[in-house]
Scaffold this motif. Structure first.
Motif, PDB file in Angstrom:
ATOM      1  N   VAL A 186      19.394  30.415   7.270  1.00 55.16           N
ATOM      2  CA  VAL A 186      19.985  31.741   7.493  1.00 55.16           C
ATOM      3  C   VAL A 186      21.518  31.839   7.562  1.00 55.16           C
ATOM      4  CG1 VAL A 186      17.903  32.639   8.613  1.00 55.16           C
ATOM      5  CG2 VAL A 186      19.713  31.683  10.020  1.00 55.16           C
ATOM      6  N   PRO A 246      23.423  33.093   4.052  1.00 58.95           N
ATOM      7  CA  PRO A 246      23.014  34.451   3.659  1.00 58.95           C
ATOM      8  C   PRO A 246      23.462  35.504   4.670  1.00 58.95           C
ATOM      9  CG  PRO A 246      21.181  32.937   3.373  1.00 58.95           C
ATOM     10  CD  PRO A 246      22.281  32.155   4.034  1.00 58.95           C
ATOM     11  N   LEU A 254      25.776  38.567   3.529  1.00 55.28           N
ATOM     12  CA  LEU A 254      25.117  39.866   3.354  1.00 55.28           C
ATOM     13  C   LEU A 254      25.403  40.855   4.471  1.00 55.28           C
ATOM     14  CD1 LEU A 254      21.611  38.696   2.079  1.00 55.28           C
ATOM     15  CD2 LEU A 254      23.455  39.728   0.749  1.00 55.28           C
ATOM     16  N   VAL A 292      21.545  42.638   7.432  1.00 54.31           N
ATOM     17  CA  VAL A 292      20.967  41.858   6.340  1.00 54.31           C
ATOM     18  C   VAL A 292      19.582  42.389   5.984  1.00 54.31           C
ATOM     19  CG1 VAL A 292      20.267  39.544   5.610  1.00 54.31           C
ATOM     20  CG2 VAL A 292      22.261  39.840   7.093  1.00 54.31           C
ATOM     21  N   SER A 322      13.548  39.262   3.912  1.00 51.60           N
ATOM     22  CA  SER A 322      14.505  40.118   3.210  1.00 51.60           C
ATOM     23  C   SER A 322      15.490  39.284   2.383  1.00 51.60           C
ATOM     24  CB  SER A 322      15.234  41.015   4.204  1.00 51.60           C
ATOM     25  OG  SER A 322      16.046  40.237   5.036  1.00 51.60           O
ATOM     26  N   ILE A 323      15.782  38.066   2.820  1.00 52.34           N
ATOM     27  CA  ILE A 323      16.708  37.215   2.067  1.00 52.34           C
ATOM     28  C   ILE A 323      16.012  36.625   0.831  1.00 52.34           C
ATOM     29  CG2 ILE A 323      18.001  35.031   2.117  1.00 52.34           C
ATOM     30  CD1 ILE A 323      18.490  35.547   5.117  1.00 52.34           C
ATOM     31  N   GLN A 378      21.866  41.895  -4.461  1.00 50.19           N
ATOM     32  CA  GLN A 378      21.851  41.127  -3.210  1.00 50.19           C
ATOM     33  C   GLN A 378      22.014  39.633  -3.488  1.00 50.19           C
ATOM     34  OE1 GLN A 378      18.675  41.854  -0.228  1.00 50.19           O
ATOM     35  NE2 GLN A 378      18.474  39.643  -0.081  1.00 50.19           N
ATOM     36  N   GLN A 379      21.363  39.160  -4.572  1.00 49.93           N
ATOM     37  CA  GLN A 379      21.448  37.742  -4.923  1.00 49.93           C
ATOM     38  C   GLN A 379      22.894  37.332  -5.198  1.00 49.93           C
ATOM     39  OE1 GLN A 379      18.587  36.142  -4.303  1.00 49.93           O
ATOM     40  NE2 GLN A 379      17.865  35.622  -6.336  1.00 49.93           N
ATOM     41  N   ASN A 387      24.782  37.303  -1.995  1.00 54.22           N
ATOM     42  CA  ASN A 387      24.287  36.239  -1.120  1.00 54.22           C
ATOM     43  C   ASN A 387      24.792  34.871  -1.550  1.00 54.22           C
ATOM     44  OD1 ASN A 387      22.837  34.533   0.487  1.00 54.22           O
ATOM     45  ND2 ASN A 387      20.820  35.286  -0.098  1.00 54.22           N
TER      46      ASN A 387
END
Lengths: 515, 105
Positions: A101, A104, A108, A116, A424-425, A504-505, A508
Motif C-alpha cells: 500500500v 499507491p 493516489l 484512494v 480499489s488499487i 489511475q494506473q 499510481n
C-alpha cells in the motif's frame, strides 16, 4: 534482590523536570509550526516536506506506544519467551505496508486513505463508509491509549487518574490544534529518538551486569525461574485463533488511518518507500530492546517484585530503570513514557479530525465545493471535539479492561479499511457498491464477532460460554469483506470506475499528477 | 482527477503493462515470503513447539535466535524491496515518462 524498594508512584523531581523540558520544547515547536499550519496541505500533511528518515522516525513514533513499550517488557518479565511472539506479530505488518500500500497510497491520495478508495468511485457513499471504518479504528485505539495512559500516569507519578487524563487531553489538543501535522510529526520524532535512546541506555546498563553477554542474561533467567522462560508457553493454545490474530496484526497495520496518513507528509513515492524501510528497522530494533529489558527486569528486579507492583507487569521497564540507573534514570524513562502517550494520542486525534473535516465535511456535506478556509475551520473544531471525546471516553472507561480494544482496532483496520483499499488499487472491476459493501461488511462482522467472542461475551458481559469461539474475528471478517467487495462489484458494476482505471494506473505507477 | 496523461499512456502500453506486472510480481513474491515466514513460525509454535525448545548452549534455546531472526528477516525483506525499486523500477518509470513527454511534444 527481593527487598528492593521502589520510589515509583512518588513525585520524582527528575521526571518532573524532564517532563517539563519535553513539554516546553514540543510546545515551542508547535508555536513555530502554527505559523505554517494555515493551509490544508500544511495542517494535514506538513506541507509534504518530511524527509525519508524523519518520516521513518515519525512512523515508528506513532507505532511504539507506551502500551507496547511497558506492556511487552512486562509480558516478557513475567512470561519470558512468549512476549517475543507477541512483538513479532506487531512487526510483520510493516513489510506488508511496504509491498502492498505505501506507494499507491502516496501517489493516489491527498490526505486520507479514503482519497484512494474514492479515486474513481462515487465520492459520497465511499467517503461515508470509509469514515466509519476510520473513526471506529481511531476511537477504539484512542480509548485503549487513554485508559492505559491514565493508569500509567497514576502509577508513575501518583497523580489522580482524572487529572492525568485531562492533562494528556489538553496538551495533545494544543499540539494538533495549533501545530497540525508538522508539530505532530516533530513530537513523534523527538519522542521516538528519546524512547530508542532511553531503551538503548537501559539495555547497555543492564547488560553491563552480565559482562555484555546476552546469553549470560538468558542463562541467569533460566537458572532462577526455570527453563520454561526460554521456551514458548501457552500463547498459541488455539492455532486458528493465533492465525486470526496474526491476520489482524499483519493486515491491520496496513489499515491504521494514523499510520497511512503519514505517507502524505513525504514528497513522493520513493521517499515513502524509504521511510517504511527505516521505520521497520527502528521498530524491529525497539522490540529487540524490549525483549532484553523484560529479561533483565526478570533477573535484576525479580519477577515477584514486578508482579507485586503491577499484576500485569506494566512497571517492569520502569523498575529496571531504577535498578540500573537510580532515581534520575527512572525519572527520565517515566518522562519518556508520558511523552510517548502524548505523541500517540496526538497522532490518532489528527487522523480522526482529518476524516471528519476532509472526508465527511468537505467531500460529503459540501460535495467538494467548500473553501480551504472553511475546511480548516472544521478541522480545528473537529480536533477540539475529538480531544474532548477522547478525555470523556478515558474517564468513562476508567478501571475497565480495555486491552481487547487494541485487538478490535486492528481487526476493524484489517477488515474494513484494508480490503477496500487493496481492491480499489488492484482490481479494475471494483465498483462503488462493491467497495462500500466491503467496508460495511468488514466493520459489522469484526465488531459483531468480537462482541460474541470470549474476550467480550465471557470476560466483560460475564456469560458462561462464548458464541464465537475465537478471541480475534479477522479470520472470518477479512475474507467476508473481500467476498462482499467482489459480490457487490460483480452484481452492481460501475462503468465509470472501469473507464477511469487506466488513468489511475498511470498516476499510481508513474506518479504523474500525484499531489 | 484523471489527467491528460491518460491518452499519452497509450504511447507504449506494452512497456507500461510489463512494468506494472513486474512490480506486482516482486511485491507479491515478497508478501508471500513474509506470510510464509510468519505463519511457518506460528505453525511450529502450535504443533512442534519442542523444536524451538532445543538447547543451543547450556540453557539457551533455538527459539530465541529464531524469533530475533524473524524480526531481522522482516527488515531485510523491506530492504530487498527498496533496493529493487530504487534500481530497476525507478529507471523504468523515468524511461516511460520520457517516452510520454516525447509523444506529447
Amino acid at each position: 534482590m527481593n527487598t528492593f524498594a521502589t520510589t515509583l508512584g512518588q513525585p520524582n523531581a527528575t521526571s518532573i523536570i524532564f517532563f517539563f523540558v519535553f513539554i516546553a520544547i514540543t510546545l515551542a515547536i508547535t508555536y513555530v509550526a502554527a505559523k505554517k499550519s494555515q493551509s490544508a496541505s500544511n495542517f494535514y500533511a506538513a506541507g509534504r516536506s518530511v524527509t525519508g528518515w524523519q518520516n521513518g522516525l515519525a512512523l515508528a513514533g506513532d507505532y511504539m506506544s507506551a502500551a507496547s513499550f511497558l506492556g511487552i517488557a512486562g509480558l516478557v518479565s513475567l512470561k519470558g519467551y512468549d512476549g517475543l511472539i507477541y512483538s513479532i506479530g506487531f512487526l510483520v505488518g510493516w513489510p506488508i505496508i511496504m509491498f502492498l500500500v505505501a506507494e499507491p497510497l502516496r501517489n493516489l491520495g491527498k490526505y486520507t486513505f479514503a482519497d484512494v478508495v474514492a479515486y474513481r468511485l462515487s465520492q459520497k457513499p465511499i467517503r461515508v463508509a470509509a469514515s466509519i471504518g476510520s473513526l471506529l479504528t481511531v476511537c477504539f485505539y484512542l480509548i485503549a491509549q487513554m485508559v492505559g495512559s491514565g493508569a500509567l500516569v497514576t502509577m508513575m507519578f501518583g497523580l489522580p487518574y482524572e487529572t492525568a487524563i485531562i492533562a494528556v487531553g489538553a496538551v495533545m489538543i494544543a499540539y494538533v490544534l495549533f501545530g497540525g501535522m508538522l508539530a505532530t510529526t516533530w513530537v513523534q520524532i523527538i519522542k521516538a529518538v528519546l524512547l530508542l535512546a532511553g531503551a538503548t541506555a537501559m539495555v547497555v546498563m543492564a547488560l553491563s551486569r552480565f559482562g555484555f553477554n546476552v546469553t549470560a542474561l538468558f542463562d541467569a533467567a533460566a537458572v532462577t525461574y526455570g527453563d520454561k522462560m526460554l521456551n514458548p508457553g501457552g500463547l498459541v493454545a488455539n492455532p486458528l485463533d493465533a492465525l486470526s490474530l496474526g491476520l489482524a496484526l499483519m493486515f491491520g497495520t496496513a489499515g491504521l488511518p494514523h499510520i497511512l496518513m503519514r505517507f502524505y507528509t513525504v514528497p513522493d513515492a520513493k521517499t515513502a518507500r524509504k521511510s517504511v524501510f527505516y521505520a521497520t528497522g527502528l521498530i524491529g530494533y525497539f522490540y529487540v530492546l524490549t525483549f532484553i529489558i523484560g529479561f533483565a527486569a526478570m533477573v535484576l528486579v525479580g519477577r515477584d517484585v514486578v508482579a507485586r507492583v503491577d499484576a500485569g507487569g506494566n512497571m517492569a521497564a520502569l523498575l529496571l530503570a531504577e535498578v540500573t540507573g537510580g532515581t534520575v534514570f527512572l525519572g527520565f524513562i517515566a518522562a519518556v513514557a508520558f511523552a510517548t502517550i502524548l505523541a500517540v494520542v496526538a497522532g490518532l486525534t489528527l487522523a480522526g479530525a482529518t476524516t471528519l473535516s476532509h472526508d465527511l465535511y468537505a467531500n460529503v456535506f459540501r460535495a467538494g465545493r467548500s473553501s480551504e478556509e472553511a475546511e480548516m475551520r472544521v478541522a480545528k473544531r473537529a480536533t477540539v471535539g475529538l480531544g474532548i471525546v477522547a478525555v470523556l471516553l478515558g474517564l468513562a472507561f476508567k478501571g475497565q479492561n480495555v486491552a481487547f480494544m487494541v485487538g478490535l482496532a486492528f481487526a476493524i483496520a484489517a477488515s474494513a479499511n484494508f480490503p477496500a483499499l487493496l481492491l480499489s488499487i488492484l482490481w479494475k472491476g471494483t465498483s462503488t457498491v462493491g467497495a462500500a459493501a466491503s467496508i460495511v461488511t468488514g466493520t459489522v462482522t469484526a465488531v459483531g464477532l468480537i462482541m460474541l467472542s470470549p474476550t467480550v461475551w465471557v470476560d466483560i458481559f460475564g456469560n458462561a460460554a462464548p458464541i464465537f469461539p475465537w478471541k480475534n474475528p479477522t479470520l472470518v471478517s477479512m475474507p467476508a469483506a473481500f467476498l462482499a467487495g467482489w459480490l457487490g462489484s460483480v452484481f452492481v458494476p460501475d462503468a465509470k470506475a472501469r473507464s477511469l482505471y487506466a488513468a489511475q494506473q498511470i498516476r499510481n505507477y508513474l506518479g504523474v499528477g500525484a499531489e | 482527477m484523471p489527467t491528460s496523461a491518460t491518452a499519452t499512456a497509450a504511447c507504449d502500453p506494452r512497456l507500461f503493462a510489463a512494468l506494472v506486472r513486474k512490480r506486482w510480481t516482486v511485491s507479491l513474491a515478497l508478501t508471500v515470503l513474509m506470510l510464509g515466514i510468519y505463519y511457518g513460525f506460528i505453525y511450529v509454535l502450535a504443533y512442534r513447539a519442542d523444536l524451538l525448545a532445543t538447547r543451543l548452549g547450556e540453557r539457551m534455546t533455538v527459539g530465541i535466535p529464531v524469533g530475533l531472526g524473524i524480526i531481522l528477516a522482516s527488515w531485510l525483506l523491506t530492504g530487498i524491496y527498496v533496493r529493487w525499486a530504487n534500481g530497476g523500477y525507478d529507471d523504468a518509470v523515468s524511461t516511460i515518462k520520457c517516452a510520454m513527454q516525447e509523444n506529447q511534444g
